[in-house]
Motif scaffolding. Structure first.
Motif, PDB file in Angstrom:
ATOM      1  N   GLY A   1       7.249 -11.407 -22.719  1.00 26.38           N
ATOM      2  CA  GLY A   1       7.492 -10.076 -22.141  1.00 26.38           C
ATOM      3  C   GLY A   1       8.612  -9.402 -22.906  1.00 26.38           C
ATOM      4  N   LYS A   2       9.493  -8.803 -22.196  1.00 25.26           N
ATOM      5  CA  LYS A   2      10.692  -8.139 -22.746  1.00 25.26           C
ATOM      6  C   LYS A   2      10.471  -7.537 -24.134  1.00 25.26           C
ATOM      7  CE  LYS A   2      14.198 -10.480 -19.984  1.00 25.26           C
ATOM      8  NZ  LYS A   2      14.959  -9.540 -19.179  1.00 25.26           N
ATOM      9  N   GLY A   3      10.760  -8.329 -25.195  1.00 19.61           N
ATOM     10  CA  GLY A   3      10.740  -7.803 -26.558  1.00 19.61           C
ATOM     11  C   GLY A   3       9.384  -7.288 -27.008  1.00 19.61           C
ATOM     12  N   VAL A  56       5.033 -22.446 -20.246  1.00 20.58           N
ATOM     13  CA  VAL A  56       6.355 -22.133 -20.792  1.00 20.58           C
ATOM     14  C   VAL A  56       6.634 -20.645 -20.635  1.00 20.58           C
ATOM     15  CG1 VAL A  56       6.543 -24.095 -22.376  1.00 20.58           C
ATOM     16  CG2 VAL A  56       5.576 -21.952 -23.205  1.00 20.58           C
ATOM     17  N   ASP A  57       7.823 -20.378 -20.115  1.00 16.68           N
ATOM     18  CA  ASP A  57       8.292 -19.007 -19.930  1.00 16.68           C
ATOM     19  C   ASP A  57       9.101 -18.649 -21.174  1.00 16.68           C
ATOM     20  OD1 ASP A  57       9.760 -16.736 -19.363  1.00 16.68           O
ATOM     21  OD2 ASP A  57      10.190 -17.304 -17.285  1.00 16.68           O
ATOM     22  N   GLU A  58       8.488 -17.865 -22.055  1.00 22.12           N
ATOM     23  CA  GLU A  58       9.174 -17.442 -23.290  1.00 22.12           C
ATOM     24  C   GLU A  58       9.490 -15.943 -23.231  1.00 22.12           C
ATOM     25  OE1 GLU A  58       9.310 -19.054 -26.780  1.00 22.12           O
ATOM     26  OE2 GLU A  58       8.707 -21.074 -26.189  1.00 22.12           O
ATOM     27  N   VAL A  59       9.733 -15.481 -22.014  1.00 28.13           N
ATOM     28  CA  VAL A  59      10.074 -14.063 -21.840  1.00 28.13           C
ATOM     29  C   VAL A  59      11.343 -13.721 -22.633  1.00 28.13           C
ATOM     30  CG1 VAL A  59      10.869 -12.367 -20.127  1.00 28.13           C
ATOM     31  CG2 VAL A  59       8.856 -13.779 -19.655  1.00 28.13           C
ATOM     32  N   GLN A  60      12.309 -14.644 -22.647  1.00 27.02           N
ATOM     33  CA  GLN A  60      13.522 -14.395 -23.445  1.00 27.02           C
ATOM     34  C   GLN A  60      13.496 -15.145 -24.769  1.00 27.02           C
ATOM     35  OE1 GLN A  60      17.411 -13.818 -22.123  1.00 27.02           O
ATOM     36  NE2 GLN A  60      16.914 -13.494 -19.988  1.00 27.02           N
ATOM     37  N   SER A  61      12.956 -16.368 -24.756  1.00 29.46           N
ATOM     38  CA  SER A  61      13.095 -17.219 -25.948  1.00 29.46           C
ATOM     39  C   SER A  61      12.027 -16.941 -26.999  1.00 29.46           C
ATOM     40  CB  SER A  61      13.051 -18.692 -25.532  1.00 29.46           C
ATOM     41  OG  SER A  61      11.816 -18.986 -24.882  1.00 29.46           O
ATOM     42  N   LEU A 103       8.594 -24.053 -17.103  1.00 29.82           N
ATOM     43  CA  LEU A 103       9.942 -24.139 -17.675  1.00 29.82           C
ATOM     44  C   LEU A 103      10.218 -23.006 -18.639  1.00 29.82           C
ATOM     45  CD1 LEU A 103      10.105 -27.920 -18.703  1.00 29.82           C
ATOM     46  CD2 LEU A 103      11.273 -26.885 -16.757  1.00 29.82           C
ATOM     47  N   GLU A 104      11.438 -22.486 -18.605  1.00 28.19           N
ATOM     48  CA  GLU A 104      11.914 -21.673 -19.725  1.00 28.19           C
ATOM     49  C   GLU A 104      12.197 -22.666 -20.850  1.00 28.19           C
ATOM     50  OE1 GLU A 104      15.147 -18.616 -18.653  1.00 28.19           O
ATOM     51  OE2 GLU A 104      14.958 -19.829 -16.861  1.00 28.19           O
ATOM     52  N   THR A 105      11.768 -22.356 -22.042  1.00 26.32           N
ATOM     53  CA  THR A 105      12.013 -23.291 -23.148  1.00 26.32           C
ATOM     54  C   THR A 105      13.517 -23.460 -23.359  1.00 26.32           C
ATOM     55  OG1 THR A 105       9.970 -22.455 -24.098  1.00 26.32           O
ATOM     56  CG2 THR A 105      11.340 -23.832 -25.515  1.00 26.32           C
ATOM     57  N   GLY A 154      16.951 -21.992 -13.334  1.00 24.74           N
ATOM     58  CA  GLY A 154      16.040 -21.137 -14.095  1.00 24.74           C
ATOM     59  C   GLY A 154      15.862 -19.776 -13.445  1.00 24.74           C
ATOM     60  N   TYR A 155      15.300 -18.872 -14.208  1.00 25.04           N
ATOM     61  CA  TYR A 155      14.966 -17.555 -13.676  1.00 25.04           C
ATOM     62  C   TYR A 155      13.629 -17.129 -14.261  1.00 25.04           C
ATOM     63  CZ  TYR A 155      15.035 -12.717 -12.257  1.00 25.04           C
ATOM     64  OH  TYR A 155      14.698 -11.517 -11.676  1.00 25.04           O
ATOM     65  N   HIS A 156      12.709 -16.721 -13.360  1.00 23.80           N
ATOM     66  CA  HIS A 156      11.370 -16.348 -13.826  1.00 23.80           C
ATOM     67  C   HIS A 156      10.927 -14.971 -13.340  1.00 23.80           C
ATOM     68  CE1 HIS A 156      10.787 -20.382 -15.433  1.00 23.80           C
ATOM     69  NE2 HIS A 156      11.283 -20.856 -14.302  1.00 23.80           N
ATOM     70  N   GLY A 157      11.766 -14.282 -12.565  1.00 16.82           N
ATOM     71  CA  GLY A 157      11.381 -12.938 -12.159  1.00 16.82           C
ATOM     72  C   GLY A 157      11.638 -12.658 -10.696  1.00 16.82           C
ATOM     73  N   HIS A 158      11.433 -11.402 -10.342  1.00 17.27           N
ATOM     74  CA  HIS A 158      11.796 -10.898  -9.018  1.00 17.27           C
ATOM     75  C   HIS A 158      10.591 -10.786  -8.079  1.00 17.27           C
ATOM     76  CE1 HIS A 158      10.273  -7.718 -11.470  1.00 17.27           C
ATOM     77  NE2 HIS A 158      10.158  -6.928 -10.428  1.00 17.27           N
ATOM     78  N   THR A 159       9.415 -11.176  -8.543  1.00 21.41           N
ATOM     79  CA  THR A 159       8.196 -11.029  -7.739  1.00 21.41           C
ATOM     80  C   THR A 159       7.870 -12.345  -7.025  1.00 21.41           C
ATOM     81  OG1 THR A 159       7.017 -11.507  -9.773  1.00 21.41           O
ATOM     82  CG2 THR A 159       7.208  -9.195  -9.161  1.00 21.41           C
ATOM     83  N   VAL A 164       2.954  -5.803 -16.584  1.00 21.36           N
ATOM     84  CA  VAL A 164       3.997  -4.813 -16.830  1.00 21.36           C
ATOM     85  C   VAL A 164       5.371  -5.485 -16.879  1.00 21.36           C
ATOM     86  CG1 VAL A 164       5.048  -2.676 -16.015  1.00 21.36           C
ATOM     87  CG2 VAL A 164       2.635  -3.126 -15.560  1.00 21.36           C
ATOM     88  N   SER A 165       5.553  -6.494 -16.026  1.00 24.45           N
ATOM     89  CA  SER A 165       6.853  -7.164 -15.969  1.00 24.45           C
ATOM     90  C   SER A 165       6.689  -8.658 -16.210  1.00 24.45           C
ATOM     91  CB  SER A 165       7.503  -6.954 -14.598  1.00 24.45           C
ATOM     92  OG  SER A 165       6.853  -7.769 -13.635  1.00 24.45           O
ATOM     93  N   GLY A 166       7.814  -9.292 -16.574  1.00 30.10           N
ATOM     94  CA  GLY A 166       7.791 -10.732 -16.774  1.00 30.10           C
ATOM     95  C   GLY A 166       7.453 -11.461 -15.486  1.00 30.10           C
ATOM     96  N   GLY A 167       8.005 -10.967 -14.362  1.00 26.17           N
ATOM     97  CA  GLY A 167       7.739 -11.610 -13.074  1.00 26.17           C
ATOM     98  C   GLY A 167       6.246 -11.611 -12.765  1.00 26.17           C
ATOM     99  N   GLU A 168       5.626 -10.489 -12.999  1.00 30.94           N
ATOM    100  CA  GLU A 168       4.188 -10.367 -12.749  1.00 30.94           C
ATOM    101  C   GLU A 168       3.399 -11.333 -13.647  1.00 30.94           C
ATOM    102  OE1 GLU A 168       2.830  -6.380 -13.638  1.00 30.94           O
ATOM    103  OE2 GLU A 168       0.758  -7.021 -13.729  1.00 30.94           O
TER     104      GLU A 168
HETATM  105  N1  PMP Z   1      11.464 -14.965 -17.242  1.00 32.69           N
HETATM  106  C1  PMP Z   1      12.657 -14.958 -17.847  1.00 32.69           C
HETATM  107  C2  PMP Z   1      13.055 -16.137 -18.648  1.00 32.69           C
HETATM  108  C3  PMP Z   1      13.506 -13.858 -17.702  1.00 32.69           C
HETATM  109  O1  PMP Z   1      14.701 -13.871 -18.280  1.00 32.69           O
HETATM  110  C4  PMP Z   1      13.072 -12.743 -16.948  1.00 32.69           C
HETATM  111  C5  PMP Z   1      13.927 -11.497 -16.787  1.00 32.69           C
HETATM  112  N2  PMP Z   1      15.262 -11.627 -16.986  1.00 32.69           N
HETATM  113  C6  PMP Z   1      11.813 -12.798 -16.349  1.00 32.69           C
HETATM  114  C7  PMP Z   1      11.032 -13.913 -16.525  1.00 32.69           C
HETATM  115  C8  PMP Z   1      11.309 -11.647 -15.514  1.00 32.69           C
HETATM  116  O2  PMP Z   1      11.029 -10.561 -16.297  1.00 32.69           O
HETATM  117  P1  PMP Z   1      10.991  -9.105 -15.656  1.00 32.69           P
HETATM  118  O3  PMP Z   1      12.391  -8.716 -15.319  1.00 32.69           O
HETATM  119  O4  PMP Z   1      10.381  -8.268 -16.740  1.00 32.69           O
HETATM  120  O5  PMP Z   1      10.124  -9.181 -14.442  1.00 32.69           O
END
Ligand code: PMP
Length: 416
Positions: free
Chosen positions: A258-260, A229-234, A196-198, A145-150, A117-121
């Motif tokens: 995720g996201k988009g 690779v975390d491509e949640v944004q990229s 890594l976030e790309t 870096g940022y990968h989520g709140h979980t 459901v979420s990027g963190g998950e």
């Molecule tokens: N990875 C990246 C690169 C993010 O930017 C984010 C959210 N900003 C997440 C993971 C976490 O996604 P979510 O907020 O949907 O849990």
């Protein structure tokens, strides 16, 4: 349109009392008292219908296709007429269809997908798979870096996000981003994965050196570690390729998106991985369960999003708009040499690097006054994240640049 200024004031009061007193106070103090009402395409209006913003924040790519994209909305409406969330314990036609599509579009061989459901998950699951498969504890991520709140995703991020909440999950190591030598020191026989976030977004859209990811890939291969690779944004066309890693010729073992993928309309995220990693679930295929993960309605939405974003013409448009923003930025840099340093840019994943840490917050404010929603990077306030919707037209891009000019002028006046 009926305008009633009291509505916004009432919402602020209620939000401050029942959702977040801190956020309500913060935005008041920052002079950004905006409560989104109507939203359409690149625009957001406030609830009173008085102020209109162009969304250049897009919630990190959530609104890649603009707000309430009509093609995606149509598919969502059709899915709502027929489906519901589904039952994650059961076999699903819709999860299979989206996973197959993702496998066909993946950078490399990533035939399996677990939805969330979420990027963190989704990042948590990537780390679980890596550790479960490798039988090793260590996860290396990049500072800033940022990968989520979980849980696990949180531990892979900056300390400020987890420090107030007790001991973090163990086994996490951080190295500076874009420093292959530091990565070389860190990766070892205990390493399950490098994550890594790309292009790190919260760190201000730092585009890595051409060979960085390639060198990280080689280090992982040498030590038998996995590359996540975390491509949640990229991902999903933001950089002018479907996946940002494609720019660097690197194939990950696990990719998170995720996201988009949600079209900004129905939450869905995906963790895609190599065939052999699926072994982790052989002893107990029910060991990772998520009630809302991979909702069948969300799968239909994800398919609609991929149909649009994987089109070569769509990706070419992103690259063209990217060039247009660069040309516009170059003109602005000549006009505001005391403020602007450079445009960090890979496709429409852009960050406006400025001269010091006061600049990001200031530009957020003056951009708002000039009609742009544009937010500075939390982990590098010198940079304003600059993420217009990918569907932006030439005329809209020019309007954004004109407003940015106004915002920079406003900054100059404030600084004096
Ligand atoms: N990875 C990246 C690169 C993010 O930017 C984010 C959210 N900003 C997440 C993971 C976490 O996604 P979510 O907020 O949907 O849990």
């Amino acid at each position: 349109m009926v305008t009633d200024k009291r509505e916004q004031a009432h919402i602020y009061e209620s939000f401050g009392r029942h959702v977040s007193s801190g956020k309500a106070a913060f935005f008041r103090q920052a002079g950004i008292e905006f409560v989104p009402g109507r939203r359409e395409g690149i625009y957001l209006w406030d609830v009173d219908g008085e102020k209109r913003l162009i969304d250049c924040h897009c919630n990190g790519g959530l609104y890649n296709l603009g707000h309430r994209n009509t093609a995606v909305l149509d598919r969502l409406r059709a899915a709502l007429d027929e489906l519901d969330i589904g039952n994650h314990h059961l076999v699903s036609k819709h999860r299979a269809a989206l996973a197959e599509r993702l496998a066909n579009l993946a950078p490399g061989q990533l035939p399996y997908t677990v939805f969330g459901v979420s990027g963190g998950e989704a990042i948590d699951l990537a780390i679980k798979v890596a550790r479960g498969y490798m039988g090793r504890p260590k996860i290396i991520s990049a500072g800033g870096g940022y990968h989520g709140h979980t849980g696990l995703a949180l531990a892979a991020g900056e300390e400020k996000f987890y420090a107030p909440f007790g001991p973090p999950a163990p086994g996490f190591v951080k190295v500076p981003f874009n420093d292959a030598a530091a990565m070389g020191e860190a990766v070892d026989g205990e390493t399950a994965a490098v994550l890594l976030e790309t292009v790190p977004a919260t760190y201000g859209m730092l585009v890595p050196d051409d060979d960085y990811l390639h060198r990280v890939r080689k280090l992982c291969d040498w030590h038998g570690a996995l590359l996540i690779v975390d491509e949640v944004q990229s991902g999903l066309g933001r950089t002018g390729r479907l996946w940002a890693v494609e720019h660097f010729g690197v194939e990950p073992d696990i990719l998170v998106t995720g996201k988009g993928l949600s079209g900004g309309l129905y939450p869905i995220t995906a963790t895609c991985f190599r065939a052999e990693l699926e072994m982790v679930f052989h002893p107990d295929p029910f060991i990772h369960v998520s009630t809302f993960g991979g909702s069948e309605i969300g799968c239909r939405v994800g398919l609609a999003v991929l149909e649009i974003t994987a089109e070569p013409a769509f990706l070419a448009h992103v690259r063209q708009m990217s060039e247009r923003f660069q040309a516009g930025f170059d003109r602005l840099k000549a006009k505001y040499p005391g403020l602007l340093v450079r445009l960090r840019r890979l496709g429409l994943m852009m960050g406006i690097e400025m001269v010091n840490e006061q600049c990001g917050p200031l530009l957020t404010r003056t951009a708002y006054e000039a009609g742009l929603l544009c937010v500075y990077a939390a982990n590098d306030p010198r940079v304003a994240q600059f993420l217009p919707p990918l569907v932006v037209t030439e005329a809209e891009a020019d309007e954004i640049l004109e407003r940015l000019d106004g915002a920079l002028g406003g900054m100059e006046r404030l600084i004096g």
